[in-house]
Design a protein around this motif. Structure first.
Motif, short mmCIF file in Angstrom:
data_model
loop_
_atom_site.label_atom_id
_atom_site.label_comp_id
_atom_site.label_asym_id
_atom_site.label_seq_id
_atom_site.Cartn_x
_atom_site.Cartn_y
_atom_site.Cartn_z
N ASN A 4 0.83 -1.21 0.00
CA ASN A 4 0.00 0.00 0.00
C ASN A 4 0.86 1.25 0.00
O ASN A 4 0.56 2.23 -0.69
CB ASN A 4 -0.95 0.01 1.20
CG ASN A 4 -2.13 -0.92 0.99
OD1 ASN A 4 -2.63 -1.07 -0.11
ND2 ASN A 4 -2.56 -1.55 2.06
N ASN A 18 -10.29 0.38 -2.85
CA ASN A 18 -9.84 -0.67 -1.92
C ASN A 18 -9.76 -2.04 -2.59
O ASN A 18 -8.82 -2.80 -2.35
CB ASN A 18 -10.75 -0.73 -0.70
CG ASN A 18 -10.53 0.43 0.24
OD1 ASN A 18 -9.46 1.05 0.22
ND2 ASN A 18 -11.52 0.73 1.05
N ASP A 19 -10.75 -2.36 -3.43
CA ASP A 19 -10.71 -3.67 -4.09
C ASP A 19 -9.57 -3.74 -5.09
O ASP A 19 -8.97 -4.80 -5.29
CB ASP A 19 -12.05 -4.04 -4.73
CG ASP A 19 -12.57 -3.01 -5.72
OD1 ASP A 19 -12.06 -1.87 -5.73
OD2 ASP A 19 -13.50 -3.35 -6.49
N ARG A 21 -6.67 -2.13 -4.65
CA ARG A 21 -5.50 -2.31 -3.78
C ARG A 21 -5.36 -3.77 -3.37
O ARG A 21 -4.28 -4.34 -3.39
CB ARG A 21 -5.61 -1.46 -2.52
CG ARG A 21 -5.35 -0.01 -2.72
CD ARG A 21 -5.49 0.73 -1.37
NE ARG A 21 -5.47 2.14 -1.57
CZ ARG A 21 -4.35 2.86 -1.64
NH1 ARG A 21 -3.19 2.27 -1.49
NH2 ARG A 21 -4.40 4.15 -1.85
N GLU A 22 -6.48 -4.37 -2.98
CA GLU A 22 -6.47 -5.76 -2.55
C GLU A 22 -6.04 -6.68 -3.70
O GLU A 22 -5.27 -7.63 -3.50
CB GLU A 22 -7.86 -6.17 -2.05
CG GLU A 22 -7.89 -7.54 -1.42
CD GLU A 22 -9.24 -7.87 -0.82
OE1 GLU A 22 -9.60 -9.06 -0.87
OE2 GLU A 22 -9.91 -6.96 -0.31
N ASN A 26 -2.81 -9.10 -3.71
CA ASN A 26 -2.93 -10.54 -4.02
C ASN A 26 -2.03 -10.93 -5.19
O ASN A 26 -1.41 -12.00 -5.17
CB ASN A 26 -4.39 -10.91 -4.31
CG ASN A 26 -5.23 -10.91 -3.07
OD1 ASN A 26 -4.74 -11.08 -1.96
ND2 ASN A 26 -6.53 -10.69 -3.23
#
Length: 116
Positions: A4, A18-19, A21-22, A26
């Motif tokens: 991040n 956010n999704d 970033r996730e 991953n």
């Protein structure tokens, strides 16, 4: 957290969902797992017990990430240079022949003089 931070440093003026970033986290995790597994196999084939930078470089090549190797070698050299500087600085302190407690006392004394 590290990824991040890298996203923020790379894209300081861009908002990232956010999704998204996730998803990046991953992908990074999967990439690291892939490279580590391949480097481990290469390490085992060479009958070594510790994965070395050379094993990681060979893993990148065998997995089709050869275009990263030049940059990886540059970063590796930078890391070695920083580590060498740290060791030299550490040994300089040890070569002074002054115990760490005495150096700390002298430092505190200097701080006290400055604040007066």
């Amino acid at each position: 957290a590290a990824i991040n931070k890298m996203i923020k440093e790379t894209l300081p003026n861009v908002r990232v969902a956010n999704d998204a970033r996730e998803l990046v986290v991953n992908c990074c995790t999967e990439f690291i797992h892939l490279i580590s597994s391949e480097a481990n196999e290469i390490c085992n084939k060479s009958e070594k017990k510790t994965i070395s930078p050379e094993h990681v470089i060979q893993a990148l090549e065998s997995l089709g990430f050869g275009s990263y190797i030049t940059e990886v070698k540059e970063v590796l050299q930078e890391c070695k240079t920083v580590a060498l500087k740290r060791r030299k600085a550490s040994s300089r302190l040890e070569n002074l022949g002054i115990p760490e407690e005495e150096l700390l006392r002298q430092q505190q004394e200097l701080f006290a003089q400055v604040s007066e």
